[in-house]
Design an enzyme around this catalytic site. Structure first.
Site, short mmCIF file in Angstrom:
data_model
loop_
_atom_site.label_atom_id
_atom_site.label_comp_id
_atom_site.label_asym_id
_atom_site.label_seq_id
_atom_site.Cartn_x
_atom_site.Cartn_y
_atom_site.Cartn_z
N ASP A 80 63.73 50.25 37.32
CA ASP A 80 62.30 50.43 37.03
C ASP A 80 61.45 49.45 37.84
O ASP A 80 61.91 48.37 38.22
CB ASP A 80 62.08 50.21 35.52
CG ASP A 80 60.74 50.74 35.06
OD1 ASP A 80 60.13 51.57 35.78
OD2 ASP A 80 60.29 50.32 33.98
N ASN B 186 59.32 50.49 40.61
CA ASN B 186 58.99 50.92 41.98
C ASN B 186 57.48 51.07 42.17
O ASN B 186 56.93 50.68 43.20
CB ASN B 186 59.62 52.28 42.29
CG ASN B 186 61.13 52.24 42.31
OD1 ASN B 186 61.72 51.17 42.32
ND2 ASN B 186 61.74 53.41 42.32
N ARG C 102 54.91 49.71 40.44
CA ARG C 102 54.19 48.42 40.43
C ARG C 102 54.45 47.63 41.70
O ARG C 102 53.57 46.94 42.22
CB ARG C 102 54.60 47.61 39.19
CG ARG C 102 53.82 48.01 37.95
CD ARG C 102 54.47 47.51 36.70
NE ARG C 102 55.65 48.33 36.36
CZ ARG C 102 56.54 47.99 35.43
NH1 ARG C 102 56.41 46.85 34.77
NH2 ARG C 102 57.55 48.79 35.18
N TRP C 103 55.65 47.73 42.22
CA TRP C 103 56.00 47.03 43.47
C TRP C 103 55.10 47.53 44.61
O TRP C 103 54.56 46.74 45.38
CB TRP C 103 57.47 47.29 43.78
CG TRP C 103 58.03 46.58 44.98
CD1 TRP C 103 58.59 45.33 45.00
CD2 TRP C 103 58.11 47.10 46.31
NE1 TRP C 103 59.01 45.04 46.27
CE2 TRP C 103 58.73 46.10 47.10
CE3 TRP C 103 57.74 48.29 46.92
CZ2 TRP C 103 58.99 46.25 48.46
CZ3 TRP C 103 57.98 48.46 48.28
CH2 TRP C 103 58.60 47.45 49.04
N ARG D 242 52.57 54.89 45.28
CA ARG D 242 53.76 54.72 44.45
C ARG D 242 55.03 55.21 45.16
O ARG D 242 56.10 54.62 45.01
CB ARG D 242 53.59 55.48 43.12
CG ARG D 242 52.50 54.92 42.24
CD ARG D 242 52.34 55.75 40.96
NE ARG D 242 53.59 55.81 40.22
CZ ARG D 242 54.04 54.87 39.38
NH1 ARG D 242 53.31 53.79 39.16
NH2 ARG D 242 55.18 55.03 38.76
N HIS E 17 59.11 54.07 45.67
CA HIS E 17 60.33 54.85 45.39
C HIS E 17 61.26 54.85 46.60
O HIS E 17 62.48 54.77 46.45
CB HIS E 17 59.97 56.28 45.00
CG HIS E 17 59.23 56.38 43.69
ND1 HIS E 17 59.63 55.68 42.58
CD2 HIS E 17 58.12 57.07 43.32
CE1 HIS E 17 58.80 55.96 41.57
NE2 HIS E 17 57.88 56.78 42.00
N ASN F 55 60.07 62.03 33.03
CA ASN F 55 59.35 61.74 34.27
C ASN F 55 58.61 62.95 34.85
O ASN F 55 57.76 62.79 35.73
CB ASN F 55 60.29 61.12 35.33
CG ASN F 55 60.69 59.69 35.03
OD1 ASN F 55 61.78 59.25 35.34
ND2 ASN F 55 59.79 58.93 34.40
N ARG G 181 62.80 48.03 26.94
CA ARG G 181 63.10 49.27 26.20
C ARG G 181 64.11 50.06 27.02
O ARG G 181 64.32 49.80 28.20
CB ARG G 181 61.83 50.08 25.95
CG ARG G 181 61.04 50.43 27.20
CD ARG G 181 59.84 51.32 26.88
NE ARG G 181 59.02 51.50 28.06
CZ ARG G 181 57.92 50.79 28.34
NH1 ARG G 181 57.52 49.84 27.51
NH2 ARG G 181 57.24 51.01 29.45
N GLU H 74 76.04 45.37 26.22
CA GLU H 74 75.22 44.17 26.34
C GLU H 74 74.02 44.55 27.20
O GLU H 74 74.14 45.36 28.11
CB GLU H 74 76.01 43.05 27.03
CG GLU H 74 77.26 42.63 26.29
CD GLU H 74 76.96 41.93 24.97
OE1 GLU H 74 75.94 41.23 24.88
OE2 GLU H 74 77.75 42.12 24.01
C1 IPE Z 1 62.80 54.93 32.99
O1 IPE Z 1 61.66 54.39 33.58
C2 IPE Z 1 63.34 56.03 33.83
C3 IPE Z 1 63.90 55.65 35.14
C4 IPE Z 1 64.03 54.44 35.58
C5 IPE Z 1 64.33 56.74 35.96
P1 IPE Z 1 60.19 54.87 33.16
O2 IPE Z 1 59.24 54.07 33.97
O3 IPE Z 1 60.10 56.34 33.25
O4 IPE Z 1 60.12 54.47 31.62
P2 IPE Z 1 58.87 54.15 30.70
O5 IPE Z 1 57.91 55.29 30.84
O6 IPE Z 1 58.28 52.86 31.17
O7 IPE Z 1 59.44 54.01 29.31
C1 IPE Z 2 61.18 53.72 38.37
O1 IPE Z 2 59.99 53.15 38.81
C2 IPE Z 2 61.49 55.02 39.07
C3 IPE Z 2 61.28 56.22 38.25
C4 IPE Z 2 61.02 56.21 36.97
C5 IPE Z 2 61.39 57.51 38.91
P1 IPE Z 2 58.59 53.54 38.20
O2 IPE Z 2 58.01 54.66 39.00
O3 IPE Z 2 58.67 53.82 36.75
O4 IPE Z 2 57.74 52.23 38.46
P2 IPE Z 2 56.67 51.58 37.49
O5 IPE Z 2 57.34 51.38 36.18
O6 IPE Z 2 55.52 52.52 37.40
O7 IPE Z 2 56.32 50.30 38.15
MG MG Z 3 58.50 52.68 35.12
#
Ligand code: IPE
Ligand code: IPE
Ligand code: MG
Length: 249
Positions: free
Chosen positions: A22, A24, A26-27, A35, A39, A70, A196, A209
């Site tokens: 998780d 990507n 925000r990075w 975004r 990814h 997603n 979470r 764990e």
């Molecule tokens: C969980 O990340 C799913 C994946 C990493 C593929 P999300 O970014 O979708 O989860 P939430 O929405 O913060 O719970």
């Molecule tokens: C995880 O990164 C990748 C997927 C859920 C597909 P996010 O896209 O959820 O990145 P954040 O959480 O918005 O930073």
């Molecule tokens: Mg995320």
């Protein structure tokens, strides 16, 4: 804890590591980029992490790439991710095959387009003879969806007279899960500071764990994986029992 000088593996290291990749988005946002840029950077991290596994004694690596939730993202992001998965699989199949990695996919394929599922099938077939690291990619995966699909198949076996309802126990349901050939994860890591599990491996992680770390996935390194595996080795997993050598009752 002494390490194996040959490998770097801790004797009590995790055999199965599962990662919620998780952060990507925000990075990328922190860099003022879209975004999808995050990814792509995230997908490039996977190879280093897979390659670090043998020396750490990690035999199974399961990564969460796309959840059943997603699809709620913008059409642009979803389409960009699907295109990234197609490109990633097409490009990495040969590389993973030659590194003795066996790839499997978990999740519901029904909603994925055929071009992608064909590439997934090919990746599984071309790596099926490998016996090194078992890499499982969770794509359109949700723990609840998986349990629901498993229950549907189990109910069908009961209806067909193949299964006695009175014989259904804790050993029965996992045989119907997507992960039926995999051991349960020992260590679940989530990057990006969120504590979470977002519907990941619900049944399988009952006694895992957990490590919730602040690093955003595109910044995650093999070194960090090594540190988390070492932490795992110093934890006391009791599975509901009492530690051996504990005070007498
Ligand atoms: C969980 O990340 C799913 C994946 C990493 C593929 P999300 O970014 O979708 O989860 P939430 O929405 O913060 O719970
Ligand atoms: C995880 O990164 C990748 C997927 C859920 C597909 P996010 O896209 O959820 O990145 P954040 O959480 O918005 O930073
Ligand atoms: Mg995320």
């Amino acid at each position: 804890m002494p390490k194996d000088p040959e490998t770097d593996a801790h004797p009590r290291g995790p055999r199965h590591v599962a990662i919620i990749m998780d952060g990507n988005g925000r990075w990328a946002e922190a860099k003022g980029r879209p975004r999808l840029f995050g990814h792509h950077a995230g997908a490039r991290r996977v190879r280093e992490v897979v390659e670090a596994c043998p020396a750490l004694g990690v035999k199974y690596l399961t990564i969460f790439a796309f959840s059943t939730e997603n699809w709620k993202r913008t059409q642009t992001e979803v389409a960009g991710l699907m295109s990234l998965f197609r490109r990633y699989i097409a490009k990495e199949t040969r590389a993973l095959a030659t590194r003795n990695v066996r790839v499997r996919f978990i999740g519901d394929r029904v909603r994925l387009d055929q071009k992608l599922t064909d590439l997934m099938d090919r990746m599984e077939q071309e790596t099926a003879v490998n016996d090194g690291v078992n890499l499982t990619i969770a794509l359109n995966y949700g723990g609840r969806d998986e349990v629901a699909r498993a229950t549907r198949r189990l109910a069908q076996d009961v209806a067909d007279g193949l299964l006695d309802p009175a014989a259904v126990d804790e050993e029965t349901l996992p045989k119907y899960l997507d992960t039926h050939v995999l051991p349960d994860p020992d260590l679940v890591i989530r990057t990006s500071g969120e504590a979470r599990i977002s519907n990941f491996l619900l049944w399988q992680s009952a006694y895992a764990e957990y490590e919730f770390i602040d690093t955003l996935w595109p910044d995650f390194t093999a070194e960090e994986l090594g540190r988390l595996c070492a932490n795992y080795g110093s934890r006391d997993r009791r599975f509901g029992a009492v530690k051996t050598g504990a005070a007498k009752t």
